[in-house]
Design an enzyme around this catalytic site. Structure first.
Site, PDB file in Angstrom:
ATOM      1  N   TYR A 212       0.810  -1.229   0.000  1.00 58.65           N
ATOM      2  CA  TYR A 212       0.000   0.000   0.000  1.00 58.65           C
ATOM      3  C   TYR A 212       0.837   1.269   0.000  1.00 58.65           C
ATOM      4  O   TYR A 212       0.279   2.358  -0.027  1.00 58.65           O
ATOM      5  CB  TYR A 212      -1.005   0.027   1.154  1.00 58.65           C
ATOM      6  N   ARG A 356       8.592  13.571   7.818  1.00 61.34           N
ATOM      7  CA  ARG A 356       8.931  12.603   6.766  1.00 61.34           C
ATOM      8  C   ARG A 356       8.330  13.044   5.439  1.00 61.34           C
ATOM      9  O   ARG A 356       7.157  13.435   5.369  1.00 61.34           O
ATOM     10  CB  ARG A 356       8.370  11.217   7.087  1.00 61.34           C
TER      11      ARG A 356
END
Lengths: 397, 397
Positions: A212, A356
């Site tokens: 995913y 991130r």
């Protein structure tokens, strides 16, 4: 590099046509493809077909006629080239956590004389947690952190090719060789590398990963499990469900493992979720992975260059030593990320202080990276993150 | 009973409006709802919404904004009334096999002084196989067949409320009490009862089941796991994945179980498959289950009456002692079933000689049952099953 130069790079990008194959909301630069990949355009139609034509019209006949029964293996075979594996070496289904349990348990039974599992505190937590659960169930095993650096009495070593937090990349051939030299087996977690670079697990014993993230197979898409052919005749699936039986429709009383990878299929596959994975692989079978890696390194380097030294780089400075992700540290990382998202630049935050940014080369361009960096600098320069509304924590961060 | 009387019963059926909520192919009488339930009409739109609006537009934000993160528990709460459970007692996800592993392993750790697992060779094979895998992993456990009839030294008893082969129904309260009187815990497999009758596991210790049969949640739909509140503080989930952690976003090194049912969520839920389950529950929350059971008993009795003594009845003759299924024996059962399916009457076959017919009361009427029985009698009377084309075995039978 200025914006015009980025536009020129996008115009020359050999992967540029792939961007049209994904749905991306207007005004969003999506740098979270390392967490949940964007929706491929073809997936909506494939889901409609699986639901309305396969389930709706074929009903239970879909197990034969739509190929559902074989999908854990047939879709696994389609995924295999992305990790350097061949046909009959990969099954898809379940979740990464379940696949870790299967792989580590199988490895322990192949090394019955050893009682040490080496895992890495820098692994994504579920890897570590699943190993702890298995060790607790079995009793008598030590879970040793990689930082102790000793493989010599290990039954199995579980490591991630790319660190989820920093993006640091392991040297898979070297670590695999070191584990084998010490008599240990190795399980590689490929969640943060598959789809972002050329992966080759052909020397590894087992490998697992999710689909995913870079692979864009959908929220909670099935995981994959690779078992090296040299272990397939002897490795046991301790989650010995009906779909792994040698003759499921004989309805025998005792479990008897199927030959080859089928024994690692646990039970009824999640057909609807598998359909989305199969649709994504329609794209991936056309993707030149060397170009993906080259563009990924260029994108991450561009981002680092543009952000400069305004934030501490938590990722390796050498692009060859990292995955397709840049992590930056800021003591107020949470509101900084919320302020960025509010301005259309989507990254994520990992406690305590890490911003991130994932770079999915199929749908991100150089100009996107330029604009994302400019927005980040503006949020920092103008201290836009100090707005109170960005302090409120969401449930899933 | 003749066809006109069946038409009259259908006209008076209080459940008749539900049939319009399902997609059923023209010319098919679908008696395999006990294996894969028919597609609810609403599901196609719900899948489109989850794929295109949630995944496509919200991207990773769907974990917060579309409620994906909480779905193992929120969808579990919606399912709970169907098995006599309350909020916070059910999680959905994974598969029945995985849920069995979780439940039996947890039960063993709650009865550490005992070394016997009682299972039933008449359980669906995956139940038995998963227990064998767990016992093999742990070592030192005996897997005893129910036929031996002794619970006295058992740690846990694993039984199905309704037998998949014969449809025979266990007396859940009586067997639960017997297990408890012997000091054993009990895990009920509800795969063949949930959605077909009123189920009440509130005295049980654990329960598991699938949602793709009577509940019509789609091929390979997620399973459910029930844990009695009296065990929730002490029961361990040996599949201790990240989503079962008390503070997943703290990314701690060691597993620390969440309070309550969340600890039994293993890892990232299969969001697309869960969406179809959630859509099906939009129907089930409006279904009066006492009416479902009454109609189910009437339908199975009608079928038995119409088929008469032409085939041996493998199911209990008393409708109260069986589920919503009729099993008949014929030495050439496989070609008989193929001939039936060729004439639009869909049942299934279980080796060596069993014809299975499931009766899903929400979309089957009395006239359907009348016509199915008439077709079966024609296939038998005219020996239509002797056609060579019906002898060829399909992969999934």
């Amino acid at each position: 590099m200025d914006r015009d130069q980025c536009l020129a790079l996008d115009a020359q990008d050999p992967l540029r046509a792939f961007k049209d194959e994904f749905v991306l909301p207007e005004g969003v630069i999506y740098l979270v493809g390392n967490s949940l990949g964007a929706l491929p355009r073809r997936t909506a139609e494939r889901m409609r077909r699986t639901v309305e034509e396969e389930w709706g019209e074929q009903l239970v006949g879909g197990w034969n006629h739509a190929g559902w029964y074989e999908q854990p293996l047939t879709v696994g075979d389609r995924l295999a080239p992305l990790i350097g594996a061949g046909p009959g070496q990969v099954v898809v289904g379940n979740t990464t956590s379940i696949a870790i349990f299967q792989a580590v348990a199988a490895a322990l039974r192949l090394r019955p004389e050893r009682r040490v599992i080496v895992s890495d505190a820098a692994n994504f937590p579920t890897d570590h947690y699943m190993v702890q659960g298995l060790a607790g169930l079995l009793g008598g095993y030590e879970v040793r952190d990689l930082a102790e650096g000793r493989f010599d009495d290990a039954a199995v070593v579980l490591l991630s090719e790319v660190d989820y937090r920093t993006g640091a990349r392991q040297d898979v051939p070297a670590v695999t060789a070191a584990a084998h030299a010490a008599g240990a087996l190795i399980v590689w977690d490929l969640c943060h590398s598959v789809g972002a670079m050329e992966v080759d697990v052909s020397d590894a014993d087992f490998a697992v990963g999710c689909t995913y993230k870079y692979l864009s197979a959908g929220p909670g898409a099935p995981a994959f499990l690779y078992v090296n052919p040299r272990h397939q005749a002897t490795a046991e699936n301790v989650l010995s469900g009906w779909h792994g039986h040698a003759a499921p429709f004989a309805f025998e009383t005792d479990f008897r493992p199927a030959d080859g990878m089928r024994r690692f299929v646990v039970s009824t596959p999640h057909v609807l979720s598998l359909a989305a994975l199969d649709a994504a692989l329609d794209i991936w079978e056309r993707v030149p992975m060397a170009q993906v890696r080259a563009k990924s390194m260029a994108l991450t380097s561009l981002f680092v260059d543009l952000v400069g030294d305004r934030l501490e780089l938590a990722s390796p400075a050498d692009p060859a030593a990292r995955g397709s992700q840049i992590s930056l540290r800021h003591p107020e990382g949470y509101p900084v990320m919320r302020a960025l998202i509010d301005r259309g630049v989507h990254g994520d935050f990992r406690a305590p202080d890490t911003l991130r940014f994932g770079f999915a080369p199929l749908y991100l361009g150089y100009t996107d990276v330029h604009d994302a960096a400019a927005t980040l600098l503006e949020v920092l320069d103008k201290e836009l993150w100090r707005d109170e509304k960005y302090a409120v924590r969401l449930a899933v961060t």
